[in-house]
Design a protein around this motif. Structure first.
Motif, PDB file in Angstrom:
ATOM      1  N   MET A   1       0.897  -1.302   0.112  1.00  0.00           N
ATOM      2  CA  MET A   1      -0.057   0.118  -0.087  1.00  0.00           C
ATOM      3  C   MET A   1       1.002   1.386  -0.077  1.00  0.00           C
ATOM      4  O   MET A   1       1.933   1.167   0.492  1.00  0.00           O
ATOM      5  N   ILE A   2       0.330   2.502  -0.484  1.00  0.00           N
ATOM      6  CA  ILE A   2       1.147   3.457  -0.562  1.00  0.00           C
ATOM      7  C   ILE A   2       0.382   4.736   0.095  1.00  0.00           C
ATOM      8  O   ILE A   2      -0.900   4.749   0.075  1.00  0.00           O
ATOM      9  N   LEU A   3       1.104   5.406   0.837  1.00  0.00           N
ATOM     10  CA  LEU A   3       0.508   6.388   1.722  1.00  0.00           C
ATOM     11  C   LEU A   3       0.937   7.758   1.155  1.00  0.00           C
ATOM     12  O   LEU A   3       1.846   8.109   1.054  1.00  0.00           O
ATOM     13  N   VAL A   4      -0.239   8.483   1.063  1.00  0.00           N
ATOM     14  CA  VAL A   4      -0.007   9.851   0.229  1.00  0.00           C
ATOM     15  C   VAL A   4      -0.616  11.135   1.174  1.00  0.00           C
ATOM     16  O   VAL A   4      -1.549  10.713   1.806  1.00  0.00           O
ATOM     17  N   LEU A   5       0.207  12.042   1.224  1.00  0.00           N
ATOM     18  CA  LEU A   5      -0.232  13.201   1.972  1.00  0.00           C
ATOM     19  C   LEU A   5       0.058  14.511   1.287  1.00  0.00           C
ATOM     20  O   LEU A   5       0.949  14.695   0.810  1.00  0.00           O
TER      21      LEU A   5
ATOM     22  N   TYR B   1      -3.561   4.021  -0.768  1.00  0.00           N
ATOM     23  CA  TYR B   1      -3.880   3.429  -1.931  1.00  0.00           C
ATOM     24  C   TYR B   1      -3.317   1.975  -1.894  1.00  0.00           C
ATOM     25  O   TYR B   1      -2.342   1.755  -1.407  1.00  0.00           O
ATOM     26  N   LYS B   2      -4.296   1.003  -2.436  1.00  0.00           N
ATOM     27  CA  LYS B   2      -3.925  -0.410  -2.537  1.00  0.00           C
ATOM     28  C   LYS B   2      -3.899  -0.349  -4.212  1.00  0.00           C
ATOM     29  O   LYS B   2      -4.956  -0.451  -4.666  1.00  0.00           O
ATOM     30  N   ASP B   3      -2.679  -0.610  -4.884  1.00  0.00           N
ATOM     31  CA  ASP B   3      -2.648  -0.483  -6.349  1.00  0.00           C
ATOM     32  C   ASP B   3      -3.128   0.636  -6.371  1.00  0.00           C
ATOM     33  O   ASP B   3      -2.584   1.849  -6.168  1.00  0.00           O
ATOM     34  N   LYS B   4      -4.286   0.844  -7.670  1.00  0.00           N
ATOM     35  CA  LYS B   4      -4.653   2.397  -7.787  1.00  0.00           C
ATOM     36  C   LYS B   4      -5.978   2.531  -7.294  1.00  0.00           C
ATOM     37  O   LYS B   4      -6.843   3.498  -7.566  1.00  0.00           O
ATOM     38  N   GLU B   5      -6.444   1.661  -6.136  1.00  0.00           N
ATOM     39  CA  GLU B   5      -7.571   2.154  -5.466  1.00  0.00           C
ATOM     40  C   GLU B   5      -7.384   2.715  -4.287  1.00  0.00           C
ATOM     41  O   GLU B   5      -6.679   2.391  -3.410  1.00  0.00           O
ATOM     42  N   LEU B   6      -8.304   3.876  -4.094  1.00  0.00           N
ATOM     43  CA  LEU B   6      -8.143   4.897  -2.829  1.00  0.00           C
ATOM     44  C   LEU B   6      -8.840   3.931  -1.825  1.00  0.00           C
ATOM     45  O   LEU B   6     -10.040   3.974  -1.900  1.00  0.00           O
TER      46      LEU B   6
ATOM     47  N   ARG C   1      -0.324   9.843  -5.895  1.00  0.00           N
ATOM     48  CA  ARG C   1      -0.122   8.373  -6.644  1.00  0.00           C
ATOM     49  C   ARG C   1       0.609   8.368  -7.807  1.00  0.00           C
ATOM     50  O   ARG C   1       1.712   7.430  -7.790  1.00  0.00           O
ATOM     51  N   ILE C   2       0.300   9.146  -8.729  1.00  0.00           N
ATOM     52  CA  ILE C   2       0.655   9.006 -10.043  1.00  0.00           C
ATOM     53  C   ILE C   2       2.247   9.397  -9.929  1.00  0.00           C
ATOM     54  O   ILE C   2       3.257   8.684 -10.489  1.00  0.00           O
ATOM     55  N   ILE C   3       2.840  10.475  -9.432  1.00  0.00           N
ATOM     56  CA  ILE C   3       4.175  11.128  -9.120  1.00  0.00           C
ATOM     57  C   ILE C   3       4.723   9.904  -8.200  1.00  0.00           C
ATOM     58  O   ILE C   3       6.018   9.684  -8.749  1.00  0.00           O
ATOM     59  N   TYR C   4       4.271   9.160  -7.363  1.00  0.00           N
ATOM     60  CA  TYR C   4       4.817   8.121  -6.718  1.00  0.00           C
ATOM     61  C   TYR C   4       5.354   7.162  -7.624  1.00  0.00           C
ATOM     62  O   TYR C   4       6.706   6.593  -7.647  1.00  0.00           O
ATOM     63  N   GLU C   5       4.469   6.587  -8.433  1.00  0.00           N
ATOM     64  CA  GLU C   5       4.774   5.573  -9.428  1.00  0.00           C
ATOM     65  C   GLU C   5       5.745   5.907 -10.366  1.00  0.00           C
ATOM     66  O   GLU C   5       6.685   5.343 -10.841  1.00  0.00           O
ATOM     67  N   LYS C   6       5.993   7.448 -10.709  1.00  0.00           N
ATOM     68  CA  LYS C   6       7.004   7.685 -11.681  1.00  0.00           C
ATOM     69  C   LYS C   6       8.294   7.654 -10.975  1.00  0.00           C
ATOM     70  O   LYS C   6       9.429   7.851 -11.801  1.00  0.00           O
ATOM     71  N   ASN C   7       8.284   7.688  -9.547  1.00  0.00           N
ATOM     72  CA  ASN C   7       9.568   8.192  -9.092  1.00  0.00           C
ATOM     73  C   ASN C   7       9.907   7.016  -8.154  1.00  0.00           C
ATOM     74  O   ASN C   7      11.071   7.049  -7.307  1.00  0.00           O
ATOM     75  N   LYS C   8       9.298   5.904  -7.789  1.00  0.00           N
ATOM     76  CA  LYS C   8       9.243   4.919  -6.877  1.00  0.00           C
ATOM     77  C   LYS C   8      10.714   4.038  -6.940  1.00  0.00           C
ATOM     78  O   LYS C   8      11.226   3.252  -5.854  1.00  0.00           O
TER      79      LYS C   8
END
Length: 259
Positions: A1-5, A17-22, A251-258
């Motif tokens: 899961m991804i935590l976004v703030l 987010y779990k995958d692309k689902e909030l 979430r999109i920026i995280y995917e671009k930079n993970k």
């Protein structure tokens, strides 16, 4: 899961987010004197109430327009999640080409919103964020961030009336049925809601004219922020209200930079 703030001047909006689902989102009040442990206790309690294991968080990304809370937030992430967050700023890949005179002046929240909307629509865009400030941003079909306009936010405008005009009260932001109002409270409410509706219509009209003159198609107008739905009822130029635009952008920026 991804935590976004997303740390704004009034609220810190948090999404998981779990995958692309909030799967869940929360709001905390922004407080520059709150410590990392105070933020950590709040966030851990939210995880506990939703029966989510914090150890399932694999990555964290943060955008902020409040520099003096960043130490506490970053330290909280490090201590309670044992992760190093991605911070939206210079050097982070976004896919957006910023055409501002000084790109560093563009607020992280404006960039994140632009990333989300460009990724979703792939068309010319006008983005309106009804936050502490009300911001308007213009983005081309190719993803060039052209610039925009910044206005006082609705709530701080109401608060200024209360503080600076001796006889005006603090009022709830509710839409009255008319513009010709019979009492002070309704008059202030009408001025804010209908007045901001008119402000939106005028600025959007000017932005559309300027973008079309540049050779762009007529842009889609997207609104986000806490008061977007309320004002969109009085602003016919708004095509879409998306309250989660900023979280999607993170979430999109995280995917671009993970990596």
């Amino acid at each position: 899961m991804i935590l976004v703030l997303d740390a704004g001047n009034t609220n810190i909006v948090i999404g998981l987010y779990k995958d692309k689902e909030l799967i869940v989102d929360w709001r905390l009040s922004t407080d520059p004197i709150r410590t990392a442990d105070e933020y950590g206790i709040q966030v851990m309690q939210l995880f506990l109430q939703n029966k989510i294991d914090p150890s399932d968080v694999e990555g964290v990304i943060i955008s902020s327009v409040v520099p003096n809370i960043m130490y506490s937030i970053e330290h909280m992430i490090s201590k309670y999640f044992e992760l190093k967050p991605i911070i939206v700023g210079p050097g982070v890949r976004t896919g957006i080409n910023i055409k501002y005179d000084n790109p560093k002046e563009v607020g992280a929240d404006r960039i994140v919103n632009a990333v989300a909307a460009h990724e979703i629509y792939k068309k010319p865009l006008i983005l309106i964020d009804f936050g502490t400030a009300t911001t308007f941003c213009a983005i081309t079909k190719e993803g060039d961030y052209l610039g925009g306009t910044i206005c006082p936010g609705i709530k701080i405008s109401l608060e200024a009336l209360f503080q600076k005009a001796a006889k005006l009260p603090r009022v709830e932001l509710v839409k009255p049925s008319t513009v010709i109002c019979k009492n002070t409270v309704a008059s202030m409410q009408a001025g804010m809601i209908y007045g901001y509706g008119g402000l939106v219509e005028f600025i959007v009209s000017k932005m559309k004219s300027e973008m079309i003159a540049m050779g762009e198609e007529e842009p889609i107008v997207i609104a986000t922020g806490g008061l977007a739905k309320l004002i969109s009822e009085e602003a016919g130029s708004i095509d879409v209200v998306d309250p989660y635009l900023t979280l999607v952008g993170l979430r999109i920026i995280y995917e671009k930079n993970k990596e």
